[in-house]
Write a protein that holds these residues in place. Structure first.
Motif, PDB file in Angstrom:
ATOM      1  N   GLU A  80       0.728  -0.880   0.372  1.00  0.00           N
ATOM      2  CA  GLU A  80      -0.092  -0.222   0.403  1.00  0.00           C
ATOM      3  C   GLU A  80       0.595   1.292  -0.034  1.00  0.00           C
ATOM      4  N   ASP A  81       1.658   1.132  -0.190  1.00  0.00           N
ATOM      5  CA  ASP A  81       2.669   2.940  -0.236  1.00  0.00           C
ATOM      6  C   ASP A  81       2.894   3.053  -1.272  1.00  0.00           C
ATOM      7  N   ILE A  82       2.132   3.864  -1.670  1.00  0.00           N
ATOM      8  CA  ILE A  82       1.731   4.576  -3.364  1.00  0.00           C
ATOM      9  C   ILE A  82       1.793   5.862  -2.854  1.00  0.00           C
ATOM     10  N   ASN A  83       2.510   6.683  -3.600  1.00  0.00           N
ATOM     11  CA  ASN A  83       2.933   7.971  -3.871  1.00  0.00           C
ATOM     12  C   ASN A  83       1.994   8.566  -3.926  1.00  0.00           C
ATOM     13  N   HIS A  84       0.673   9.295  -3.413  1.00  0.00           N
ATOM     14  CA  HIS A  84      -0.297  10.094  -3.868  1.00  0.00           C
ATOM     15  C   HIS A  84      -0.234  12.141  -3.938  1.00  0.00           C
ATOM     16  N   GLU A  85       0.751  11.846  -2.877  1.00  0.00           N
ATOM     17  CA  GLU A  85       1.658  13.324  -2.443  1.00  0.00           C
ATOM     18  C   GLU A  85       0.075  13.951  -1.730  1.00  0.00           C
ATOM     19  N   ASN A  86      -1.088  13.310  -0.800  1.00  0.00           N
ATOM     20  CA  ASN A  86      -1.868  13.590  -0.411  1.00  0.00           C
ATOM     21  C   ASN A  86      -2.650  14.752  -1.261  1.00  0.00           C
ATOM     22  N   LYS A  87      -2.161  14.566  -2.368  1.00  0.00           N
ATOM     23  CA  LYS A  87      -3.617  15.596  -3.902  1.00  0.00           C
ATOM     24  C   LYS A  87      -4.738  14.629  -4.458  1.00  0.00           C
ATOM     25  N   LYS A  88      -5.636  14.813  -4.262  1.00  0.00           N
ATOM     26  CA  LYS A  88      -6.698  14.019  -5.390  1.00  0.00           C
ATOM     27  C   LYS A  88      -6.311  14.267  -6.572  1.00  0.00           C
ATOM     28  N   GLU A  89      -5.623  14.831  -6.896  1.00  0.00           N
ATOM     29  CA  GLU A  89      -5.668  14.629  -8.285  1.00  0.00           C
ATOM     30  C   GLU A  89      -4.710  13.697  -8.818  1.00  0.00           C
ATOM     31  N   LYS A  90      -3.408  13.711  -7.913  1.00  0.00           N
ATOM     32  CA  LYS A  90      -3.091  12.673  -8.510  1.00  0.00           C
ATOM     33  C   LYS A  90      -3.455  11.360  -7.820  1.00  0.00           C
ATOM     34  N   LEU A  91      -3.901  10.686  -6.947  1.00  0.00           N
ATOM     35  CA  LEU A  91      -5.015  10.031  -6.050  1.00  0.00           C
ATOM     36  C   LEU A  91      -5.519   9.593  -8.009  1.00  0.00           C
ATOM     37  N   LEU A  92      -6.055  10.109  -8.457  1.00  0.00           N
ATOM     38  CA  LEU A  92      -6.893   9.857  -9.758  1.00  0.00           C
ATOM     39  C   LEU A  92      -6.307  10.007 -10.581  1.00  0.00           C
ATOM     40  N   GLU A  93      -5.371  10.415 -10.818  1.00  0.00           N
ATOM     41  CA  GLU A  93      -4.550  10.392 -11.505  1.00  0.00           C
ATOM     42  C   GLU A  93      -3.955   8.532 -11.841  1.00  0.00           C
ATOM     43  N   ILE A  94      -3.450   8.022 -10.916  1.00  0.00           N
ATOM     44  CA  ILE A  94      -3.082   6.302 -10.439  1.00  0.00           C
ATOM     45  C   ILE A  94      -4.298   5.692 -10.610  1.00  0.00           C
ATOM     46  N   TRP A  95      -5.443   6.401  -9.938  1.00  0.00           N
ATOM     47  CA  TRP A  95      -6.535   5.858 -10.319  1.00  0.00           C
ATOM     48  C   TRP A  95      -6.630   5.646 -11.842  1.00  0.00           C
TER      49      TRP A  95
END
Length: 163
Positions: A80-95
């Motif tokens: 679960e070590d996924i670097n989303h930088e605590n940014k919603k846009e980054k999390l959506l990009e990874i999604w």
């Protein structure tokens, strides 16, 4: 009620239909992620449950690695070590990247593989199809938790049936 005694096997759902079903759920979950403010996505919780961002990370840690494991037969570590930088846009990009990965790996699953026994992440034994159902069911479960969060935040969640 009459019972059909015909022993001919019939397909209930195709591999492509199962993928479309899962991707429908993923599309809905993406819309749920979008419904949160960035602050609440990463910080809001109720009753000791994790923020929804942490649940999303769990879903990401399962999806691509799980399908890749099915296709390659190589055990994946649950990470679960996924670097989303605590940014919603980054999390959506990874999604979105995960969605692309699923679509790329999926055609490599042979129809006869769906009944093979596997051990997802080296721990969870089941068939290929039951593992995929787990991936989907787990997403639905966490999305339900997110619906509770959104309601508590006075945000109307997307209709659950619009997949």
């Amino acid at each position: 009620m009459e019972t059909n005694t015909n022993t001919t096997l019939q397909t209930v759902i195709t591999s492509e239909e199962l993928l479309a079903h899962w991707q429908g759920h993923r599309n809905l979950t993406r819309r749920v992620i979008e419904a949160f403010s960035e602050k609440d996505l990463f910080n809001f919780s109720i009753g000791g449950m994790r923020p929804f961002s942490e649940m999303v990370v769990e879903l990401l840690a399962i999806a691509t690695p799980g399908i890749k494991e099915i296709v390659t037969g190589k055990t994946a570590a649950f990470n679960e070590d996924i670097n989303h930088e605590n940014k919603k846009e980054k999390l959506l990009e990874i999604w979105d990247k995960t969605t692309e990965d699923i679509n790329a790996y999926w055609p490599q699953i042979k129809p006869e593989q769906f009944h093979d026994t596997i051990k997802s992440f080296g721990e969870y034994e089941g068939t290929v199809w039951s593992s995929i159902f787990y991936f989907i069911d787990n997403e639905i479960h966490h999305r339900g938790q997110a619906y509770v969060y959104l309601r508590a935040l006075n945000i109307e969640p997307p209709f659950f049936y619009e997949r």
